[in-house]
Design a protein around this motif. Sequence first.
Motif, PDB file in Angstrom:
ATOM      1  N   ALA A 189       1.034  -1.028  -0.111  1.00 12.04           N
ATOM      2  CA  ALA A 189      -0.016   0.169  -0.166  1.00 12.04           C
ATOM      3  C   ALA A 189       0.654   1.091  -0.485  1.00 12.04           C
ATOM      4  CB  ALA A 189      -1.154   0.109   1.364  1.00 12.04           C
ATOM      5  N   GLY A 190       0.735   2.231  -0.571  1.00  5.75           N
ATOM      6  CA  GLY A 190       1.031   3.065  -0.943  1.00  5.75           C
ATOM      7  C   GLY A 190       2.506   3.620  -1.687  1.00  5.75           C
ATOM      8  N   LYS A 191       3.124   2.033  -2.618  1.00  2.00           N
ATOM      9  CA  LYS A 191       3.695   1.695  -3.074  1.00  2.00           C
ATOM     10  C   LYS A 191       2.944   2.467  -4.462  1.00  2.00           C
ATOM     11  CE  LYS A 191       7.134   0.467  -0.118  1.00  2.00           C
ATOM     12  NZ  LYS A 191       7.911   1.457   0.016  1.00  2.00           N
ATOM     13  N   THR A 192       3.965   3.292  -5.454  1.00  2.00           N
ATOM     14  CA  THR A 192       3.743   3.191  -6.757  1.00  2.00           C
ATOM     15  C   THR A 192       3.762   1.332  -7.634  1.00  2.00           C
ATOM     16  OG1 THR A 192       4.618   5.256  -7.163  1.00  2.00           O
ATOM     17  CG2 THR A 192       4.383   4.115  -9.435  1.00  2.00           C
ATOM     18  N   ILE A 193       2.775   0.935  -8.341  1.00  2.00           N
ATOM     19  CA  ILE A 193       2.596  -0.054  -9.001  1.00  2.00           C
ATOM     20  C   ILE A 193       2.985  -0.115 -10.591  1.00  2.00           C
ATOM     21  CG2 ILE A 193       2.329  -2.709  -9.188  1.00  2.00           C
ATOM     22  CD1 ILE A 193       1.587  -2.428  -5.868  1.00  2.00           C
ATOM     23  N   CYS A 194       3.493  -0.900 -11.746  1.00  2.00           N
ATOM     24  CA  CYS A 194       2.943  -0.592 -12.595  1.00  2.00           C
ATOM     25  C   CYS A 194       2.286  -1.226 -14.040  1.00  2.00           C
ATOM     26  CB  CYS A 194       4.031  -0.163 -13.497  1.00  2.00           C
ATOM     27  SG  CYS A 194       4.473   0.177 -15.175  1.00  2.00           S
ATOM     28  N   ALA A 195       1.422  -1.646 -14.251  1.00  2.00           N
ATOM     29  CA  ALA A 195       0.956  -2.766 -14.417  1.00  2.00           C
ATOM     30  C   ALA A 195       0.457  -1.909 -16.366  1.00  2.00           C
ATOM     31  CB  ALA A 195      -0.631  -2.927 -14.786  1.00  2.00           C
ATOM     32  N   PRO A 196       0.537  -2.623 -17.113  1.00  2.00           N
ATOM     33  CA  PRO A 196       0.197  -2.389 -18.431  1.00  2.00           C
ATOM     34  C   PRO A 196      -1.455  -1.536 -18.647  1.00  2.00           C
ATOM     35  CG  PRO A 196       1.088  -4.707 -18.979  1.00  2.00           C
ATOM     36  CD  PRO A 196       0.863  -4.307 -17.619  1.00  2.00           C
ATOM     37  N   ALA A 197      -1.307  -0.716 -19.791  1.00  2.00           N
ATOM     38  CA  ALA A 197      -2.481   0.289 -19.415  1.00  2.00           C
ATOM     39  C   ALA A 197      -3.899  -0.732 -20.315  1.00  2.00           C
ATOM     40  CB  ALA A 197      -2.413   1.809 -20.283  1.00  2.00           C
ATOM     41  N   GLY A 198      -4.876  -0.543 -19.557  1.00  2.00           N
ATOM     42  CA  GLY A 198      -6.107  -1.328 -21.111  1.00  2.00           C
ATOM     43  C   GLY A 198      -6.357  -2.328 -20.358  1.00  2.00           C
ATOM     44  N   SER A 199      -4.982  -3.247 -19.285  1.00  2.00           N
ATOM     45  CA  SER A 199      -4.948  -5.057 -19.285  1.00  2.00           C
ATOM     46  C   SER A 199      -5.287  -5.464 -17.446  1.00  2.00           C
ATOM     47  CB  SER A 199      -3.593  -5.152 -19.022  1.00  2.00           C
ATOM     48  OG  SER A 199      -2.757  -4.343 -17.757  1.00  2.00           O
ATOM     49  N   THR A 200      -5.949  -6.582 -17.830  1.00  2.00           N
ATOM     50  CA  THR A 200      -6.653  -7.442 -16.988  1.00  2.00           C
ATOM     51  C   THR A 200      -5.973  -7.045 -15.701  1.00  2.00           C
ATOM     52  OG1 THR A 200      -6.065  -9.486 -17.337  1.00  2.00           O
ATOM     53  CG2 THR A 200      -8.115  -8.671 -18.264  1.00  2.00           C
ATOM     54  N   SER A 201      -4.546  -6.913 -15.672  1.00  2.00           N
ATOM     55  CA  SER A 201      -3.758  -6.664 -14.744  1.00  2.00           C
ATOM     56  C   SER A 201      -4.304  -5.640 -13.980  1.00  2.00           C
ATOM     57  CB  SER A 201      -2.106  -6.912 -15.343  1.00  2.00           C
ATOM     58  OG  SER A 201      -2.395  -8.069 -16.191  1.00  2.00           O
ATOM     59  N   LEU A 202      -4.291  -5.061 -14.104  1.00  2.00           N
ATOM     60  CA  LEU A 202      -4.545  -2.899 -13.975  1.00  2.00           C
ATOM     61  C   LEU A 202      -5.560  -3.300 -13.216  1.00  2.00           C
ATOM     62  CD1 LEU A 202      -3.827  -0.234 -13.882  1.00  2.00           C
ATOM     63  CD2 LEU A 202      -5.505   0.154 -15.742  1.00  2.00           C
ATOM     64  N   ASP A 203      -6.598  -3.698 -13.765  1.00  2.00           N
ATOM     65  CA  ASP A 203      -7.514  -4.404 -13.357  1.00  2.00           C
ATOM     66  C   ASP A 203      -7.850  -4.709 -11.687  1.00  2.00           C
ATOM     67  OD1 ASP A 203      -9.656  -2.887 -14.939  1.00  2.00           O
ATOM     68  OD2 ASP A 203      -9.817  -4.954 -16.054  1.00  2.00           O
ATOM     69  N   ASN A 204      -7.210  -6.159 -11.420  1.00  2.00           N
ATOM     70  CA  ASN A 204      -6.688  -6.663 -10.986  1.00  2.00           C
ATOM     71  C   ASN A 204      -5.993  -6.124  -9.290  1.00  2.00           C
ATOM     72  OD1 ASN A 204      -7.974  -9.075 -11.689  1.00  2.00           O
ATOM     73  ND2 ASN A 204      -6.326 -10.551 -12.805  1.00  2.00           N
ATOM     74  N   LEU A 205      -4.984  -5.147 -10.310  1.00  2.00           N
ATOM     75  CA  LEU A 205      -4.199  -4.926  -8.960  1.00  2.00           C
ATOM     76  C   LEU A 205      -4.915  -3.135  -8.059  1.00  2.00           C
ATOM     77  CD1 LEU A 205      -1.606  -2.772  -8.078  1.00  2.00           C
ATOM     78  CD2 LEU A 205      -1.580  -1.137  -9.606  1.00  2.00           C
ATOM     79  N   LYS A 206      -5.927  -2.690  -8.633  1.00  2.00           N
ATOM     80  CA  LYS A 206      -7.053  -2.214  -8.108  1.00  2.00           C
ATOM     81  C   LYS A 206      -7.947  -2.836  -7.194  1.00  2.00           C
ATOM     82  CE  LYS A 206      -6.918   1.314 -12.237  1.00  2.00           C
ATOM     83  NZ  LYS A 206      -7.487   2.195 -13.371  1.00  2.00           N
ATOM     84  N   LYS A 207      -8.204  -4.052  -7.670  1.00  2.00           N
ATOM     85  CA  LYS A 207      -8.675  -4.766  -6.659  1.00  2.00           C
ATOM     86  C   LYS A 207      -8.249  -5.785  -5.308  1.00  2.00           C
ATOM     87  CE  LYS A 207     -11.915  -6.479 -10.189  1.00  2.00           C
ATOM     88  NZ  LYS A 207     -12.377  -7.801 -11.012  1.00  2.00           N
ATOM     89  N   GLU A 208      -6.868  -6.412  -5.900  1.00  2.00           N
ATOM     90  CA  GLU A 208      -6.241  -6.216  -5.122  1.00  2.00           C
ATOM     91  C   GLU A 208      -5.605  -5.239  -3.957  1.00  2.00           C
ATOM     92  OE1 GLU A 208      -5.649  -9.434  -3.938  1.00  2.00           O
ATOM     93  OE2 GLU A 208      -6.633 -10.520  -5.390  1.00  2.00           O
ATOM     94  N   ASN A 209      -5.340  -4.523  -4.014  1.00  2.00           N
ATOM     95  CA  ASN A 209      -4.656  -3.410  -3.301  1.00  2.00           C
ATOM     96  C   ASN A 209      -5.176  -1.963  -3.570  1.00  2.00           C
ATOM     97  OD1 ASN A 209      -3.379  -1.803  -1.723  1.00  2.00           O
ATOM     98  ND2 ASN A 209      -1.210  -2.837  -2.128  1.00  2.00           N
ATOM     99  N   PRO A 210      -6.416  -1.757  -3.221  1.00  2.00           N
ATOM    100  CA  PRO A 210      -6.119  -0.173  -3.578  1.00  2.00           C
ATOM    101  C   PRO A 210      -5.864   1.067  -2.974  1.00  2.00           C
ATOM    102  CG  PRO A 210      -8.700  -1.970  -2.820  1.00  2.00           C
ATOM    103  CD  PRO A 210      -7.395  -2.150  -2.199  1.00  2.00           C
ATOM    104  N   GLY A 211      -5.028   0.600  -2.101  1.00  2.00           N
ATOM    105  CA  GLY A 211      -4.054   1.728  -1.307  1.00  2.00           C
ATOM    106  C   GLY A 211      -2.636   1.466  -2.662  1.00  2.00           C
ATOM    107  N   ALA A 212      -2.767   1.082  -3.518  1.00  2.00           N
ATOM    108  CA  ALA A 212      -1.967   1.121  -3.954  1.00  2.00           C
ATOM    109  C   ALA A 212      -1.196   2.821  -5.324  1.00  2.00           C
ATOM    110  CB  ALA A 212      -1.236  -0.221  -4.796  1.00  2.00           C
ATOM    111  N   VAL A 213      -0.281   2.917  -5.299  1.00  2.00           N
ATOM    112  CA  VAL A 213      -0.869   4.197  -6.549  1.00  2.00           C
ATOM    113  C   VAL A 213      -0.169   3.159  -8.196  1.00  2.00           C
ATOM    114  CG1 VAL A 213      -0.205   6.022  -7.108  1.00  2.00           C
ATOM    115  CG2 VAL A 213       0.247   5.487  -4.435  1.00  2.00           C
TER     116      VAL A 213
END
Length: 319
Positions: A189-213
């Motif tokens: 949480a609070g860390k900047t995490i990269c995922a490809p734009a428009g990917s399911t990876s980005l969607d999953n990131l937001k679900k798994e860690n809403p506190g990430a950047v």
Amino acid sequence: MKKLLAPMVVILLAATACGSGNYEATQIPPKVQPSQAAAAPPAAQPNCGNPLESYTPEGAMPQPLAMPDGSYMEKIQQRGRLIAGVSADSLNLGARNPITGKIEGFDIDMVKAVAKAIFGDENKIELRVISSPQRIPVLKNEQVDIVARNMTINCARWKQIAFSAEYYRSGQRTLVPRDETATSIKQLAGKTICAPAGSTSLDNLKKENPGAVPITADTDTGCLALFQSGKAYAITGDDTVLAGDAAQDPYAKVLKERFSDEPYGLGMSLKHPEFVRFVNQVLAQSKADGTWMASYNKWLAPALGKLAAPPVAVYGRTP
């Protein structure tokens, strides 16, 4: 503080200049027009069933250069080469070796196994470099015979193309600096995490860690560049892709936690179910004789760890 590694390696691996030789040279297919890429999918099927279910192999495996009369395999045999759509910048899956100029990796080994079964020679292949959005169009337009480009099997895609039995079970994981003590993406949480734009990876990131950047890049390689420059603290995506990233950065590691399932299949045209059955025979043989495991241990095990066995094939789908 994490040491920075110059992004020169990333630039080198992203290059896709054509090499020399016969079928080893990469040939980029004609550009897919927007109208083709955005074409409406076929009408929805009433029930997809189990998306992992592929066509059941039938009969004994034909001998090389003796493909059944009238089959798609005979057409490939008569042409003299298998045409495959692949990546050239996904390290350990499909990437151009900067020394030899040849494209190599786990996905390429799957294609070679099919070529060897048809011709008795794994080098009877023409590798065409394609992007992720081109995977389905090049099959529907019959520009390639097969696609081996870390493609997840799902119901939506079964409506447009056919899949082999599962040949690898990927999943979403997280790449972090080697000295990171966290064991879960939820602890970042609070860390900047990269995922490809428009990917399911980005969607999953937001679900798994809403506190990430969240931070995005157009490609997986772009995320690695942001990580190496210090603009992203971590990367999340398919473990196969992260294994290649880790191989390029000695100051990075991939967490063991996996929070999604991404079953990979080899893509083929719905018009040629006999070819799908044949490819399933090839995959079954490679899993049984140890060829599949040898390829996994060479390309993916160093970053992702040992596997007890290949994924189990599921059959029973009818054309």
